[in-house]
Design an enzyme around this catalytic site. Sequence first.
Site, mmCIF file in Angstrom:
data_model
loop_
_atom_site.group_PDB
_atom_site.id
_atom_site.type_symbol
_atom_site.label_atom_id
_atom_site.label_comp_id
_atom_site.label_asym_id
_atom_site.label_seq_id
_atom_site.Cartn_x
_atom_site.Cartn_y
_atom_site.Cartn_z
ATOM 1 N N ASP A 159 0.317 0.954 -2.975
ATOM 2 C CA ASP A 159 -0.826 1.795 -2.639
ATOM 3 C C ASP A 159 -0.357 3.203 -2.265
ATOM 4 O O ASP A 159 0.846 3.476 -2.241
ATOM 5 C CB ASP A 159 -1.613 1.146 -1.505
ATOM 6 C CG ASP A 159 -3.107 1.374 -1.623
ATOM 7 O OD1 ASP A 159 -3.516 2.399 -2.208
ATOM 8 O OD2 ASP A 159 -3.889 0.528 -1.141
ATOM 9 N N ASP A 216 -12.269 1.706 -5.540
ATOM 10 C CA ASP A 216 -12.288 0.272 -5.273
ATOM 11 C C ASP A 216 -13.630 -0.305 -5.705
ATOM 12 O O ASP A 216 -14.688 0.276 -5.435
ATOM 13 C CB ASP A 216 -12.108 -0.003 -3.777
ATOM 14 C CG ASP A 216 -10.677 0.202 -3.315
ATOM 15 O OD1 ASP A 216 -9.834 0.602 -4.131
ATOM 16 O OD2 ASP A 216 -10.422 -0.033 -2.118
#
Length: 404
Positions: A159, A216
């Site tokens: 990430d 997301d």
Amino acid sequence: MTTDMITILVLIVAMGIACGLDNGLARTPPMGWLSWQRFRCNTDCENDPKNCISEQLYRDMADRLVAEGYAALGYQYVNIDDCWLAKTRDAQGRLQADPKRFPSGIKALADYMHNKSLKLGIYEDFGTKTCAGYPGSEFYMQLDAQTFASWGVDSLKFDGCNSARSDVPVGFPIMRQFLNLTGRPILYTCEWPLQLKHPDYKAVAENCNIFRIFNDIDDSWDSVTSVINFYGQDKYNFSGVAGPGNFNDPDMLVIGNFGLSIEQERVQMAMWALFAAPLFMSNDLRNIRPESKAILQNKRVISINQDPLGIQGRLISTMGTVQVWSKPISPKGNFAFALVNFANGGSGALVSVKGSSLDLQDVCGYNITDAFTGNFVTVIKPNTFLKYTVVPSGVFLGIAHLLV
């Protein structure tokens, strides 16, 4: 990150410690299960032991993948996401799992997966901390890569929270270098493009197996449609870098959760197949309705996704509320295509689309099969028309077999 550290990292890249992403993985889009969308960062194992981020959750999902037939269809990765970590590294600076929620440790969990012919994925972050505030990999990337390899990890989702955006184009390739140096094939999933306004997709594809390119995903129809529309825009031509070894990632399959109707679940499955996208389910396989399971296990749709050409489908045209998509598949001359109706109501949209408008150019013609049912639909040629009524928030996913 300091200027000196950036200089060091640039020198490492220039030295060419490992040339390119050479792990031989993701020749077709990877498939499996990922915890984040459904289980998020639930660490309350005392009050919610079945749904908290723990070794038991991942073992449960592994058991279901095998027992319910998912693994046999290619769903092989069981991916841990954020919140698996202890709040601090150990005395040697190594990452460690939360001892209460992962009492057996990550190596034992990887062994559990391997004994079932599955693979274990793990999560870390390029920055000082993960998105949820656990220890990040900044300044520890080589040690962390070695740790993951020693545990037998098969995939890393990396990430980009809590990092300087200017460091991203250097830092993500460095982790690729260190993963290569371990000698263990580890699928490398990058959140790199999400961190930048104008990503260099060619550089991303040279360093990562799969790479997130959009927000997301949530368990909602609005979220799914926003992803599809983003793919349709194809900003900066990210479709051009997709292919065996490196695929764009539109995020998880939310099929089997709460937010989508069955028709909308079929849309997501169809479009992720046309996208040549990773198929990572994020749901509770212990409690899933049969209709959703059937969608996730449809062999014809999976075969479109897993086609060895690895070509990302493209938006061809828009007809009112209906989008028309096409994707070349093997053997050469065959295609998969989708008619997606984004209308919210009514009795459906009657679509009349010319064969040539679906990229079907061969005068010999094509057999058209419904990918979800396997039923023969019609024969069309470049100058004839396919007529089909697509229900609201629904899809017709077709396979065009060239007649010879």
